[in-house]
Write a protein that holds these residues in place. Structure first.
Motif, mmCIF file in Angstrom:
data_model
loop_
_atom_site.group_PDB
_atom_site.id
_atom_site.type_symbol
_atom_site.label_atom_id
_atom_site.label_comp_id
_atom_site.label_asym_id
_atom_site.label_seq_id
_atom_site.Cartn_x
_atom_site.Cartn_y
_atom_site.Cartn_z
ATOM 1 N N GLN A 9 67.022 75.608 157.764
ATOM 2 C CA GLN A 9 65.800 75.600 156.524
ATOM 3 C C GLN A 9 64.800 76.940 157.292
ATOM 4 N N VAL A 10 64.169 76.605 156.518
ATOM 5 C CA VAL A 10 62.322 77.327 157.031
ATOM 6 C C VAL A 10 61.708 76.807 157.359
ATOM 7 N N ILE A 11 60.765 76.390 158.465
ATOM 8 C CA ILE A 11 59.849 75.672 159.289
ATOM 9 C C ILE A 11 58.616 77.035 159.322
ATOM 10 N N LEU A 12 57.462 75.930 159.135
ATOM 11 C CA LEU A 12 56.342 76.479 159.790
ATOM 12 C C LEU A 12 55.771 76.520 160.742
ATOM 13 N N CYS A 13 54.968 77.268 161.361
ATOM 14 C CA CYS A 13 54.800 76.560 162.736
ATOM 15 C C CYS A 13 53.513 76.637 162.128
ATOM 16 N N VAL A 14 52.650 75.023 162.675
ATOM 17 C CA VAL A 14 51.201 74.417 162.594
ATOM 18 C C VAL A 14 50.095 74.529 164.038
ATOM 19 N N LYS A 15 51.773 74.230 164.951
ATOM 20 C CA LYS A 15 50.642 74.201 166.141
ATOM 21 C C LYS A 15 51.392 75.399 167.364
ATOM 22 N N PRO A 16 50.345 76.830 167.671
ATOM 23 C CA PRO A 16 51.585 77.963 168.394
ATOM 24 C C PRO A 16 51.338 77.300 169.806
ATOM 25 N N GLN A 17 52.832 77.590 169.980
ATOM 26 C CA GLN A 17 53.266 77.451 171.429
ATOM 27 C C GLN A 17 54.200 78.483 172.148
ATOM 28 N N GLY A 18 54.008 78.685 173.109
ATOM 29 C CA GLY A 18 54.520 79.924 173.228
ATOM 30 C C GLY A 18 54.788 81.509 172.291
ATOM 31 N N PHE A 19 56.668 81.986 172.092
ATOM 32 C CA PHE A 19 56.249 82.745 171.292
ATOM 33 C C PHE A 19 56.525 82.690 169.764
ATOM 34 N N PHE A 20 55.640 81.000 169.651
ATOM 35 C CA PHE A 20 55.775 80.625 168.268
ATOM 36 C C PHE A 20 54.880 80.854 168.064
ATOM 37 N N GLU A 21 53.693 81.610 166.176
ATOM 38 C CA GLU A 21 51.925 81.833 165.657
ATOM 39 C C GLU A 21 52.275 81.111 164.689
ATOM 40 N N GLU A 22 50.650 80.227 164.647
ATOM 41 C CA GLU A 22 50.693 79.043 164.078
ATOM 42 C C GLU A 22 50.597 79.948 162.528
ATOM 43 N N ASN A 23 50.533 79.204 161.908
ATOM 44 C CA ASN A 23 51.002 79.826 160.149
ATOM 45 C C ASN A 23 52.055 80.831 160.051
ATOM 46 N N LYS A 24 52.921 80.429 160.651
ATOM 47 C CA LYS A 24 54.185 81.954 160.962
ATOM 48 C C LYS A 24 55.102 81.093 159.943
ATOM 49 N N TYR A 25 56.260 81.297 159.291
ATOM 50 C CA TYR A 25 57.570 81.198 159.157
ATOM 51 C C TYR A 25 58.999 81.392 159.951
ATOM 52 N N TYR A 26 59.260 80.748 160.168
ATOM 53 C CA TYR A 26 60.728 80.662 160.945
ATOM 54 C C TYR A 26 61.996 80.075 160.267
ATOM 55 N N TYR A 27 63.183 80.195 160.220
ATOM 56 C CA TYR A 27 63.888 80.149 159.958
ATOM 57 C C TYR A 27 64.416 79.701 161.325
ATOM 58 N N CYS A 28 65.260 77.803 160.823
ATOM 59 C CA CYS A 28 66.286 77.360 161.952
ATOM 60 C C CYS A 28 67.456 77.201 161.807
ATOM 61 N N PHE A 29 68.533 77.232 162.136
ATOM 62 C CA PHE A 29 69.688 77.588 161.497
ATOM 63 C C PHE A 29 70.896 76.182 161.775
ATOM 64 N N ALA A 30 70.002 75.702 163.084
ATOM 65 C CA ALA A 30 71.195 74.717 163.902
ATOM 66 C C ALA A 30 70.004 73.263 164.419
ATOM 67 N N ASP A 31 70.646 72.457 164.460
ATOM 68 C CA ASP A 31 69.550 71.120 164.611
ATOM 69 C C ASP A 31 70.529 70.788 165.015
ATOM 70 N N GLN A 32 70.797 70.286 166.504
ATOM 71 C CA GLN A 32 71.569 69.789 167.547
ATOM 72 C C GLN A 32 70.837 68.233 167.676
ATOM 73 N N LYS A 59 59.396 69.587 167.954
ATOM 74 C CA LYS A 59 59.185 69.684 166.019
ATOM 75 C C LYS A 59 57.841 69.234 166.033
ATOM 76 N N GLU A 60 56.912 68.561 166.407
ATOM 77 C CA GLU A 60 55.954 68.213 166.089
ATOM 78 C C GLU A 60 55.045 69.242 165.783
ATOM 79 N N ASN A 61 54.673 70.178 166.126
ATOM 80 C CA ASN A 61 54.358 71.663 165.593
ATOM 81 C C ASN A 61 55.290 72.469 164.999
ATOM 82 N N PHE A 62 56.063 72.121 164.521
ATOM 83 C CA PHE A 62 56.729 72.408 162.911
ATOM 84 C C PHE A 62 56.474 71.879 161.699
ATOM 85 N N ILE A 63 56.638 71.916 160.621
ATOM 86 C CA ILE A 63 56.858 71.524 159.129
ATOM 87 C C ILE A 63 58.092 72.533 158.763
ATOM 88 N N THR A 64 58.895 71.257 158.160
ATOM 89 C CA THR A 64 59.751 72.024 156.769
ATOM 90 C C THR A 64 59.008 72.563 155.181
#
Length: 77
Positions: A9-32, A59-64
């Motif tokens: 799934q494509v996920i949207l960062c809603v709370k920035p942390q580390g390497f991830f910026e708020e309001n940017k989309y990222y692709y999650c290819f695996a969830d264990q 996960k609370e920092n991202f939404i699908t």
């Protein structure tokens, strides 16, 4: 509430942390369950990897896209 699974799934960062910026989309290819993996080509020049493992506690920092669309539909009525 059902466990959120970000795999493929494509996920949207809603709370920035580390390497991830708020309001940017990222692709999650695996969830264990305890971790999820994000395709991260933007890290290749920074730290030499193009994938990153993220703790499920973040996960609370991202939404699908579905969660985002549901939120937008709720707000616009």
């Amino acid at each position: 509430m059902a466990e959120r699974n970000f795999a493929n799934q494509v996920i949207l960062c809603v709370k920035p942390q580390g390497f991830f910026e708020e309001n940017k989309y990222y692709y999650c290819f695996a969830d264990q369950g305890d971790v999820f993996w994000i395709h991260a080509p933007f890290l290749l020049n920074k730290i030499g990897v193009d994938q990153i493992k993220v703790s499920c506690g973040l996960k609370e920092n991202f939404i699908t896209e579905d969660e985002y669309n549901a939120r937008q539909n709720y707000l616009t009525g």
